[in-house]
Design a protein around this motif. Structure first.
Motif, mmCIF file in Angstrom:
data_model
loop_
_atom_site.group_PDB
_atom_site.id
_atom_site.type_symbol
_atom_site.label_atom_id
_atom_site.label_comp_id
_atom_site.label_asym_id
_atom_site.label_seq_id
_atom_site.Cartn_x
_atom_site.Cartn_y
_atom_site.Cartn_z
ATOM 1 N N VAL A 119 3.124 1.279 -8.010
ATOM 2 C CA VAL A 119 3.066 0.252 -6.959
ATOM 3 C C VAL A 119 1.901 0.508 -6.008
ATOM 4 O O VAL A 119 1.213 -0.428 -5.592
ATOM 5 C CB VAL A 119 4.400 0.184 -6.196
ATOM 6 N N SER A 120 1.657 1.775 -5.657
ATOM 7 C CA SER A 120 0.569 2.077 -4.725
ATOM 8 C C SER A 120 -0.778 1.622 -5.265
ATOM 9 O O SER A 120 -1.639 1.176 -4.503
ATOM 10 C CB SER A 120 0.530 3.582 -4.421
ATOM 11 N N ARG A 121 -0.967 1.724 -6.573
ATOM 12 C CA ARG A 121 -2.233 1.295 -7.167
ATOM 13 C C ARG A 121 -2.424 -0.221 -7.109
ATOM 14 O O ARG A 121 -3.545 -0.713 -7.233
ATOM 15 C CB ARG A 121 -2.333 1.784 -8.616
ATOM 16 N N ARG A 122 -1.339 -0.945 -6.917
ATOM 17 C CA ARG A 122 -1.417 -2.405 -6.844
ATOM 18 C C ARG A 122 -1.702 -2.897 -5.429
ATOM 19 O O ARG A 122 -1.916 -4.093 -5.226
ATOM 20 C CB ARG A 122 -0.096 -3.008 -7.337
ATOM 21 N N ILE A 123 -1.696 -1.997 -4.456
ATOM 22 C CA ILE A 123 -1.823 -2.396 -3.053
ATOM 23 C C ILE A 123 -3.253 -2.245 -2.571
ATOM 24 O O ILE A 123 -3.869 -1.194 -2.762
ATOM 25 C CB ILE A 123 -0.882 -1.546 -2.167
ATOM 26 N N GLN A 124 -3.786 -3.268 -1.947
ATOM 27 C CA GLN A 124 -5.103 -3.233 -1.322
ATOM 28 C C GLN A 124 -4.947 -3.658 0.135
ATOM 29 O O GLN A 124 -4.316 -4.684 0.419
ATOM 30 C CB GLN A 124 -6.073 -4.177 -2.031
ATOM 31 N N ILE A 125 -5.500 -2.871 1.065
ATOM 32 C CA ILE A 125 -5.408 -3.187 2.494
ATOM 33 C C ILE A 125 -6.824 -3.231 3.059
ATOM 34 O O ILE A 125 -7.566 -2.248 2.977
ATOM 35 C CB ILE A 125 -4.566 -2.139 3.250
ATOM 36 N N SER A 126 -7.204 -4.359 3.623
ATOM 37 C CA SER A 126 -8.551 -4.524 4.165
ATOM 38 C C SER A 126 -8.575 -4.213 5.657
ATOM 39 O O SER A 126 -7.546 -4.257 6.342
ATOM 40 C CB SER A 126 -9.037 -5.954 3.936
ATOM 41 N N ASP A 127 -9.774 -3.917 6.170
ATOM 42 C CA ASP A 127 -9.944 -3.711 7.612
ATOM 43 C C ASP A 127 -9.556 -4.964 8.384
ATOM 44 O O ASP A 127 -9.015 -4.876 9.494
ATOM 45 C CB ASP A 127 -11.392 -3.329 7.930
ATOM 46 N N LYS A 128 -9.813 -6.120 7.808
ATOM 47 C CA LYS A 128 -9.475 -7.383 8.471
ATOM 48 C C LYS A 128 -7.959 -7.506 8.657
ATOM 49 O O LYS A 128 -7.487 -7.945 9.721
ATOM 50 C CB LYS A 128 -10.000 -8.556 7.647
ATOM 51 N N GLU A 129 -7.205 -7.106 7.653
ATOM 52 C CA GLU A 129 -5.746 -7.155 7.766
ATOM 53 C C GLU A 129 -5.263 -6.215 8.871
ATOM 54 O O GLU A 129 -4.348 -6.555 9.638
ATOM 55 C CB GLU A 129 -5.097 -6.769 6.432
ATOM 56 N N ILE A 130 -5.875 -5.033 8.934
ATOM 57 C CA ILE A 130 -5.499 -4.081 9.984
ATOM 58 C C ILE A 130 -5.832 -4.657 11.352
ATOM 59 O O ILE A 130 -5.021 -4.595 12.284
ATOM 60 C CB ILE A 130 -6.199 -2.730 9.767
ATOM 61 N N ASP A 131 -7.027 -5.250 11.483
ATOM 62 C CA ASP A 131 -7.435 -5.840 12.763
ATOM 63 C C ASP A 131 -6.478 -6.947 13.187
ATOM 64 O O ASP A 131 -6.093 -7.041 14.361
ATOM 65 C CB ASP A 131 -8.857 -6.399 12.653
ATOM 66 N N ASN A 132 -6.089 -7.799 12.251
ATOM 67 C CA ASN A 132 -5.176 -8.894 12.573
ATOM 68 C C ASN A 132 -3.813 -8.373 13.021
ATOM 69 O O ASN A 132 -3.210 -8.903 13.968
ATOM 70 C CB ASN A 132 -4.996 -9.815 11.359
ATOM 71 N N LEU A 133 -3.338 -7.321 12.345
ATOM 72 C CA LEU A 133 -2.043 -6.764 12.721
ATOM 73 C C LEU A 133 -2.131 -6.075 14.081
ATOM 74 O O LEU A 133 -1.179 -6.119 14.870
ATOM 75 C CB LEU A 133 -1.553 -5.783 11.646
ATOM 76 N N LEU A 134 -3.265 -5.434 14.374
ATOM 77 C CA LEU A 134 -3.447 -4.799 15.677
ATOM 78 C C LEU A 134 -3.371 -5.827 16.800
ATOM 79 O O LEU A 134 -2.825 -5.548 17.876
ATOM 80 C CB LEU A 134 -4.787 -4.062 15.726
ATOM 81 N N VAL A 135 -3.901 -7.014 16.578
ATOM 82 C CA VAL A 135 -3.796 -8.087 17.576
ATOM 83 C C VAL A 135 -2.329 -8.391 17.849
ATOM 84 O O VAL A 135 -1.899 -8.516 19.002
ATOM 85 C CB VAL A 135 -4.532 -9.354 17.093
ATOM 86 N N GLN A 136 -1.549 -8.451 16.778
ATOM 87 C CA GLN A 136 -0.124 -8.732 16.927
ATOM 88 C C GLN A 136 0.588 -7.593 17.661
ATOM 89 O O GLN A 136 1.407 -7.831 18.555
ATOM 90 C CB GLN A 136 0.515 -8.939 15.550
#
Length: 431
Positions: free
Chosen positions: A149-166
């Motif tokens: 499952v971990s190999r199927r996961i991709q996390i972008s800096d943009k996703e992190i930035d958006n979540l940080l706003v939240q």
């Protein structure tokens, strides 16, 4: 394999007795499900069902209808079998030595010796060999699931930035929610009639739950979620740790409320809010700015010669030579030698214990005595200390973990569905 299936299918394999939902039933061992190249036996279904019943009673909850519970446990055993088969195919193995080390750690966490832990397991009605194998299988399943499952996961800096706003919008004391979850699964290819049938079931469950029905018992009986057999508990989650579908609904809930059925790709979800509490705090650490010179024993320089050399270097520093010049000339830590031995600002616990202990005892600009670690002999000098506010770094790290966990849960469910869709599974009719 056919010989194995025929042999296991014979009703004369073995006979044993078990207490099953407070009734004495004579169980003749046989195959209850075919799962690719494996089988699920009636004996294992009974054993695992009895274990779940015991856990439910220990939580002082009512045991659901026996046939419904057996269906849930059989589903769990089928999914476990598929994962174990994959683990074996890709070469996941847990040695007896590793298993013993894990058991020793678990015993220690319960403040017991391994022998005391074994006796406790037996006293609770389990057999030690079966307990060991259950744990071995659990570790194997965890390893293969995490790896795939971990190999199927991709996390972008943009996703992190958006979540940080939240996260920032929710504030430093954002609320956390203790939630219960029921999943009624729907296949992607479900017909309108099938969808209507499952929705009607979900709406009836919501009506019962709002009328006072026990959520944990309903989760055990009806849910296909991963946490169904533990009463559907999702534990404590912030809104940012929940799928958007859940978060939007949870925002408006009061303690004790139950949501309307929520549709996702996996099916229909029902949530209940048990409790709320507040949470995010600032995070700071005491950092140390430190430098060192390392002399490592080797084939030419033995232990005594290395100690003599580091003492000589130390004396030259005390006599007025520059630390950084001697680090460039003598240090065997090639990564820092060119920087004059500078290890820069470091968080607590960065270095090996022996190094940390001496470093933490030094005053600023104090030169240590020679320090022995696994890497050789060091002399250490602390250049400064500061209280570093790492709240933003911690938030970013937290955001990454949240996204990883959120995506892991979603991907794990999809992966398990794919495993089942690609497998040969047949439930053997008991009649």
């Amino acid at each position: 394999m056919m010989k194995k299936l025929v042999k296991l299918g014979l009703v004369t394999v073995m006979t044993f007795y078990t207490v099953f939902a407070q009734a004495n039933l004579k169980i003749v061992d046989r195959v209850v499900a075919l799962v690719d190249s494996d089988v699920v036996l009636a004996s294992e279904l009974v054993r695992r069902t009895n274990s779940i019943i015991q856990q439910i009673k220990e939580r002082k909850q009512n045991v659901p209808e026996l046939e419904k519970l057996k269906e849930q446990v059989l589903e769990r055993l089928i999914v476990e079998s598929l994962q174990l088969q994959m683990a074996k195919r890709v070469g996941v193995r847990i040695s007896d030595t590793e298993l013993d080390a894990t058991l020793t750690r678990i015993a220690g966490e319960n403040q017991l010796s391994l022998d005391e832990f074994r006796k406790q397991v037996i006293a609770e009605g389990n057999t030690w060999p079966l307990f060991r194998e259950d744990l071995r299988n659990e570790i194997m399943i965890s390893r293969v699931r995490n790896g795939v499952v971990s190999r199927r996961i991709q996390i972008s800096d943009k996703e992190i930035d958006n979540l940080l706003v939240q996260i920032n919008q929710e504030g430093e004391s954002r609320t956390q929610y203790s939630l219960g979850h029921i999943l009624l699964p729907l296949a992607e290819s479900a017909t309108p009639e099938e969808i209507a049938k499952v929705r009607a079931t979900a709406e009836n469950l919501v009506m019962d739950l709002r009328g006072g029905a026990n959520f944990q018992e309903y989760a055990i009986t009806y849910s296909a979620g991963e946490n169904a057999l533990s009463g559907g508990s999702l534990g404590w989650r912030s809104l940012s740790q929940l799928p958007s579908l859940f978060a939007d609904s949870v925002r408006s809930l009061k303690t004790g409320d139950v949501t309307d059925p929520l549709r996702s790709g996996s099916g229909l979800h029902i949530l209940k809010l048990f409790e709320t509490k507040g949470g995010f705090e600032s995070h700071s650490v005491m950092q140390t700015h430190v430098r060192h010179i390392l002399i490592t024993p080797d084939l030419i320089t033995d232990e005594k010669a290395a100690l003599d050399k580091i003492n000589l270097v130390r004396q030259r520093i005390l006599d007025g030579e520059k630390f950084e010049d001697l680090a460039i000339e003598f240090s065997d830590d090639k990564g820092t030698a060119a920087l004059g031995g500078d290890l820069k600002w470091s968080d607590p616990g960065t270095f090996v214990p022996e190094f940390n202990e001496v470093m933490n005892s030094l005053a600023i600009n104090e030169l240590s005595q020679p320090v022995k670690t696994e890497f050789g002999w060091h002399i250490i000098e602390v250049l400064g200390r500061r209280d570093k506010d790492q709240t933003e770094e911690k938030k970013r790290e937290t955001a990454y973990r949240i996204l990883q966990k959120r995506k892991f849960e979603e991907e794990a469910q999809l992966w398990l569905r794919e495993l089942k869709d690609q497998a040969y599974i047949r439930i053997v009719d008991e009649k």
